[in-house]
Design an enzyme around this catalytic site. Sequence first.
Site, mmCIF file in Angstrom:
data_model
loop_
_atom_site.group_PDB
_atom_site.id
_atom_site.type_symbol
_atom_site.label_atom_id
_atom_site.label_comp_id
_atom_site.label_asym_id
_atom_site.label_seq_id
_atom_site.Cartn_x
_atom_site.Cartn_y
_atom_site.Cartn_z
ATOM 1 N N CYS A 86 0.868 -1.172 0.000
ATOM 2 C CA CYS A 86 0.000 0.000 0.000
ATOM 3 C C CYS A 86 0.908 1.226 0.000
ATOM 4 O O CYS A 86 1.622 1.466 0.976
ATOM 5 C CB CYS A 86 -0.930 0.008 1.211
ATOM 6 S SG CYS A 86 -1.982 1.467 1.302
ATOM 7 N N CYS A 229 -5.228 6.008 -3.655
ATOM 8 C CA CYS A 229 -4.538 4.713 -3.588
ATOM 9 C C CYS A 229 -3.137 4.942 -4.114
ATOM 10 O O CYS A 229 -2.957 5.253 -5.301
ATOM 11 C CB CYS A 229 -5.277 3.665 -4.418
ATOM 12 S SG CYS A 229 -4.370 2.107 -4.623
#
Length: 291
Positions: A86, A229
């Site tokens: 991530c 994101c």
Amino acid sequence: MPQTLPFTKGHGTGNDFVIVADPDGALDLSDDQVAILCDRRFGIGGDGILRVVRSAAIEAGHDAAASGAEWFMDYRNADGSAAEMCGNGVRVFARYLVDTGLAALADGGHLDIGTRAGVKRVTRSVDGFEVDLGVWRTEEDDVLVRARGLDVARPGQGIDVGNPHVVVALPAQRELEGLDLTVQPVLDPAPRHGANIEFVVPADPLVSGGVGAITMRVFERGVGETLSCGTGVAAAALAVRHWAGPAAPDAWQVDVPGGRLGVRVRTEDDGEHVLLSGPATLVFTGEVALA
């Protein structure tokens, strides 16, 4: 009596996380517990959980420990599923380590953080932190993407930046704004382990002052639409750069609903690395009764 769990809430351009310190790897959160903690009505709320654990204390981190990365980011999506990486999470993770004194990061220095996609190197940047996501690659398989709000299925470009992405180009901002991402887009064929799906609109002009620019929305597997994101931002910039051809720049700015992030490509001995930069913020701390 329920266990009391200290936590910190943090975010990177609106991509938010519940951060839990577990240096010795003693905490075993079930998928249901993660989902409850991330629930925005019945829990703390977040797109995922960052468990702060020493690399040597978690099975997935043994290679990271051998590489000298003391800390491992055990990232779980909001539904409890484990994820490889991530990009926003790594920067928030670094912010937590530095602000709590668990690690130091001087200007010009670096901090290595273990992930399921390998060790990621973090440095300071003008707007916060920059993380080297490593070598990226395009996927050759053709993918069609169906999404609510699109009149027909659109071709998607597979991009791997340590986790899987499919990027779809749209011609106009109104089409991007008209997407209904409360419903998960459908990939055909469906990747075995799923993928994050990015929808992008190039700026007009695409390049200004040697920097490319795009706008993006994303549907994250195991989460849904998020305000940002990090790896998706990198994948989207890489896909547009790939489409644009050899004259495309190596520096990009990507606007997402939660803000703006920077992407740059750097050639090293093992190939092209993609680096992601942007802010990372700690919002508040507290305690919660763990169900």
